[in-house]
Design a protein around this motif. Structure first.
Motif, PDB file in Angstrom:
ATOM      1  N   ILE A   4      40.786   4.491  53.176  1.00 52.10           N
ATOM      2  CA  ILE A   4      41.592   5.332  54.075  1.00 52.10           C
ATOM      3  C   ILE A   4      42.830   5.852  53.346  1.00 52.10           C
ATOM      4  CG2 ILE A   4      42.907   5.367  56.225  1.00 52.10           C
ATOM      5  CD1 ILE A   4      40.974   3.267  57.302  1.00 52.10           C
ATOM      6  N   THR A   5      43.432   5.028  52.524  1.00 53.24           N
ATOM      7  CA  THR A   5      44.601   5.466  51.757  1.00 53.24           C
ATOM      8  C   THR A   5      44.221   6.571  50.781  1.00 53.24           C
ATOM      9  OG1 THR A   5      45.501   3.235  51.929  1.00 53.24           O
ATOM     10  CG2 THR A   5      46.498   4.679  50.304  1.00 53.24           C
ATOM     11  N   GLU A   6      43.061   6.435  50.156  1.00 54.46           N
ATOM     12  CA  GLU A   6      42.587   7.496  49.267  1.00 54.46           C
ATOM     13  C   GLU A   6      42.361   8.786  50.047  1.00 54.46           C
ATOM     14  OE1 GLU A   6      39.117   6.190  47.165  1.00 54.46           O
ATOM     15  OE2 GLU A   6      40.121   4.381  46.445  1.00 54.46           O
ATOM     16  N   PHE A   7      41.750   8.668  51.231  1.00 54.05           N
ATOM     17  CA  PHE A   7      41.479   9.843  52.054  1.00 54.05           C
ATOM     18  C   PHE A   7      42.765  10.527  52.516  1.00 54.05           C
ATOM     19  CE2 PHE A   7      40.998  11.627  56.342  1.00 54.05           C
ATOM     20  CZ  PHE A   7      40.073  12.626  56.080  1.00 54.05           C
ATOM     21  N   THR A   8      43.738   9.738  52.966  1.00 55.22           N
ATOM     22  CA  THR A   8      44.971  10.338  53.478  1.00 55.22           C
ATOM     23  C   THR A   8      45.807  10.958  52.361  1.00 55.22           C
ATOM     24  OG1 THR A   8      46.018   8.148  53.440  1.00 55.22           O
ATOM     25  CG2 THR A   8      45.109   8.899  55.544  1.00 55.22           C
ATOM     26  N   VAL A  46      53.459  15.205  45.157  1.00 55.15           N
ATOM     27  CA  VAL A  46      53.765  13.817  45.519  1.00 55.15           C
ATOM     28  C   VAL A  46      52.526  13.119  46.086  1.00 55.15           C
ATOM     29  CG1 VAL A  46      55.189  12.352  47.003  1.00 55.15           C
ATOM     30  CG2 VAL A  46      56.199  14.325  45.877  1.00 55.15           C
ATOM     31  N   ALA A  47      51.796  13.797  46.952  1.00 53.11           N
ATOM     32  CA  ALA A  47      50.578  13.193  47.503  1.00 53.11           C
ATOM     33  C   ALA A  47      49.511  13.043  46.421  1.00 53.11           C
ATOM     34  CB  ALA A  47      50.046  14.039  48.665  1.00 53.11           C
ATOM     35  N   GLY A  48      49.467  13.968  45.494  1.00 50.09           N
ATOM     36  CA  GLY A  48      48.543  13.841  44.368  1.00 50.09           C
ATOM     37  C   GLY A  48      48.860  12.638  43.511  1.00 50.09           C
ATOM     38  N   TYR A  49      50.141  12.389  43.305  1.00 50.95           N
ATOM     39  CA  TYR A  49      50.559  11.197  42.561  1.00 50.95           C
ATOM     40  C   TYR A  49      50.103   9.935  43.290  1.00 50.95           C
ATOM     41  CZ  TYR A  49      53.632   7.577  40.721  1.00 50.95           C
ATOM     42  OH  TYR A  49      54.126   6.414  40.190  1.00 50.95           O
ATOM     43  N   ASN A  50      50.311   9.893  44.600  1.00 50.11           N
ATOM     44  CA  ASN A  50      49.870   8.734  45.375  1.00 50.11           C
ATOM     45  C   ASN A  50      48.352   8.620  45.396  1.00 50.11           C
ATOM     46  OD1 ASN A  50      52.253   7.484  45.990  1.00 50.11           O
ATOM     47  ND2 ASN A  50      52.567   8.608  47.888  1.00 50.11           N
ATOM     48  N   ARG A  53      47.316   6.996  42.207  1.00 50.37           N
ATOM     49  CA  ARG A  53      47.626   5.563  42.271  1.00 50.37           C
ATOM     50  C   ARG A  53      46.603   4.832  43.123  1.00 50.37           C
ATOM     51  NH1 ARG A  53      52.402   3.527  40.438  1.00 50.37           N
ATOM     52  NH2 ARG A  53      52.295   1.825  41.947  1.00 50.37           N
ATOM     53  N   SER A  54      46.193   5.436  44.232  1.00 54.04           N
ATOM     54  CA  SER A  54      45.264   4.742  45.124  1.00 54.04           C
ATOM     55  C   SER A  54      43.863   4.636  44.522  1.00 54.04           C
ATOM     56  CB  SER A  54      45.216   5.423  46.494  1.00 54.04           C
ATOM     57  OG  SER A  54      44.658   6.704  46.411  1.00 54.04           O
ATOM     58  N   ILE A  55      43.414   5.643  43.770  1.00 57.42           N
ATOM     59  CA  ILE A  55      42.079   5.518  43.175  1.00 57.42           C
ATOM     60  C   ILE A  55      42.082   4.560  41.992  1.00 57.42           C
ATOM     61  CG2 ILE A  55      41.253   7.762  43.964  1.00 57.42           C
ATOM     62  CD1 ILE A  55      41.702   8.850  41.163  1.00 57.42           C
ATOM     63  N   ARG A  56      43.265   4.280  41.447  1.00 55.62           N
ATOM     64  CA  ARG A  56      43.380   3.274  40.381  1.00 55.62           C
ATOM     65  C   ARG A  56      43.671   1.890  40.950  1.00 55.62           C
ATOM     66  NH1 ARG A  56      46.993   6.835  36.229  1.00 55.62           N
ATOM     67  NH2 ARG A  56      45.314   8.246  35.625  1.00 55.62           N
ATOM     68  N   ARG A  57      43.580   1.765  42.275  1.00 59.90           N
ATOM     69  CA  ARG A  57      43.787   0.501  42.985  1.00 59.90           C
ATOM     70  C   ARG A  57      45.198  -0.042  42.835  1.00 59.90           C
ATOM     71  NH1 ARG A  57      40.059   1.911  45.879  1.00 59.90           N
ATOM     72  NH2 ARG A  57      37.927   1.589  45.237  1.00 59.90           N
ATOM     73  N   ARG A  58      46.155   0.854  42.762  1.00 63.07           N
ATOM     74  CA  ARG A  58      47.565   0.471  42.748  1.00 63.07           C
ATOM     75  C   ARG A  58      48.165   0.859  44.092  1.00 63.07           C
ATOM     76  NH1 ARG A  58      49.646   2.505  36.886  1.00 63.07           N
ATOM     77  NH2 ARG A  58      48.730   0.799  35.689  1.00 63.07           N
ATOM     78  N   PRO A  59      49.210   0.175  44.528  1.00 65.06           N
ATOM     79  CA  PRO A  59      49.839   0.555  45.800  1.00 65.06           C
ATOM     80  C   PRO A  59      50.510   1.929  45.691  1.00 65.06           C
ATOM     81  CG  PRO A  59      51.053  -1.234  44.750  1.00 65.06           C
ATOM     82  CD  PRO A  59      49.829  -0.990  43.926  1.00 65.06           C
ATOM     83  N   VAL A  60      50.457   2.669  46.792  1.00 69.10           N
ATOM     84  CA  VAL A  60      51.080   3.992  46.791  1.00 69.10           C
ATOM     85  C   VAL A  60      52.599   3.836  46.766  1.00 69.10           C
ATOM     86  CG1 VAL A  60      49.183   5.170  47.938  1.00 69.10           C
ATOM     87  CG2 VAL A  60      50.956   4.134  49.311  1.00 69.10           C
TER      88      VAL A  60
END
Length: 120
Positions: A4-8, A46-50, A53-60
């Motif tokens: 869900i974080t990746e999707f958002t 900014v959302a692209g940066y997050n 991070r999310s696809i690399r399994r790091r917290p946004v």
């Protein structure tokens, strides 16, 4: 992180890009056009940066997610400040509502990930 974080985060990146394109598609007035380009580019970056991070399994990034949320809320108000009429008005209101919703979810997830576990 979760799907869900990746999707958002990815959704906000796409919506930021859409804001850049839509300002030219709807032929908005100059001030509003450049406003949408600047806000859309900021949201996309900014959302692209997050998203990365999310696809690399790091917290946004909590500050980034919070900034995107604030920009989404501003997008809901801005068309009334600039005196836009429909299609551009509704494009900004609907896009801003979705961006703020996705951004607030990411901010929530980032706050939970930032908490340290309780001392047992």
């Amino acid at each position: 992180m979760d799907t869900i974080t990746e999707f958002t985060s990815g959704g906000n990146t796409v919506l930021g890009c859409w804001l850049i394109v839509a300002s030219f598609v709807f032929n908005t007035p100059a001030v509003s056009r450049w406003h949408d380009v600047l806000v859309g580019a900021t949201i996309a970056l900014v959302a692209g940066y997050n998203f990365t991070r999310s696809i690399r399994r790091r917290p946004v990034n909590m500050l980034g997610a919070g900034s995107v949320t604030v920009l989404g809320c501003w997008l809901v108000v801005a068309p009334f400040v600039f005196g836009l009429e429909s299609p551009p008005l509704w494009n900004d209101v609907i896009s801003g509502t979705i961006v703020a919703s996705f951004g607030s979810y990411n901010t929530y997830v980032a706050t939970i990930a930032d908490r340290s576990p309780p001392f047992i």
